[in-house]
Design a protein around this motif. Structure first.
Motif: not given
Length: 248
Positions: A137-147
């Motif tokens: 969820e943090t990565l989504i909030e930060l606008g990261v494209d993929r994990v």
């Protein structure tokens, strides 16, 4: 649904092999033995010049070991990210954690800013996060494209249940890309078990050094030694076998 194939490479030759095999993207690294470190700017430029139909994403990681970085390492990563962008890279691969195993928001924000709009992948630092769902969820909030993740386990097969849940929770908000131990033998199982739309793998084969003169005494590394006169090279055949096995 067709799959996107990303190949982990450590050379210009690897980029060429991936393009020939029909892969879509490469993660360009140095020091795969350490899990992948920032490649030299010369290698980045040479790889971009050598291929035309494949995207080149550059890992930004100053050293092996953990993903907790000091101010000097962070500054270096910012510079390396900007240099990769200026060289024409198509994306960057980053990752930073706090000592408590959370996504390091300030560092991630700084690196995203340095990327200047390039696609951003958060690498397998994610697998060391204390709470994978909170990290997602943090990565989504930060606008990261993929994990990129092995499902926080030794390989994607063991981590498949977590990966599948991450894919479900992510929806269309972020790409969850399995990576870690994908081979031609298990690629189809991994895709079926996880529902992933992209997969990440290496296709390395041993190749003897062309050196004719060989001194058997000195070693260039530490106590954990690899043979001095043996190389690991990315092969088009190895990539093609995984793509064919995945069946998409």
């Amino acid at each position: 649904m067709s799959l996107t194939y990303e190949i982990c490479i450590d050379s210009v030759a690897g980029a060429i092999a991936a393009e020939r095999a029909g892969a879509h993207r490469v993660e360009l690294c140095a020091a795969l033995f350490d899990g992948g470190l920032t490649p030299s700017l010369g290698t980045v430029r040479a790889a971009l010049a050598a291929v035309s139909s494949i995207r080149v994403h550059v890992i930004i990681r100053p050293r092996g070991g953990d993903f907790i970085f000091d101010e000097h390492e962070i500054a270096a990563m910012e510079h390396d990210t900007a240099l990769a962008r200026e060289a024409g890279a198509h994306g960057v691969v980053i990752g930073a954690l706090t000592p408590d195993g959370e996504i390091d928001r300030p560092v991630t924000e700084r690196l995203i800013a340095a990327a200047g709009g390039l696609p951003v992948t958060f690498h397998r630092a994610f697998d060391m996060a204390a709470d994978p769902y909170a990290a997602l969820e943090t990565l989504i909030e930060l606008g990261v494209d993929r994990v990129l993740t092995s499902g926080q386990d030794v390989s994607v097969l063991e981590g498949a249940p977590l990966i599948a849940e991450l894919v479900r929770r992510a929806g269309d908000r972020i790409v969850v890309m399995p990576g870690g131990g994908i081979t031609a033998r298990n690629a189809a199982r991994v895709v079926a078990a996880t529902g992933a739309r992209e997969i990440h793998f290496a296709a390395l084969s041993e190749e003897a050094s062309p050196a004719v003169h060989r001194n058997p005494y000195p070693f260039m590394g530490g106590e954990l030694r690899r043979p001095e006169y043996q190389r690991l090279v990315t092969t088009s055949g190895g990539i093609s076998s995984v793509i064919a096995a995945a069946g998409r």
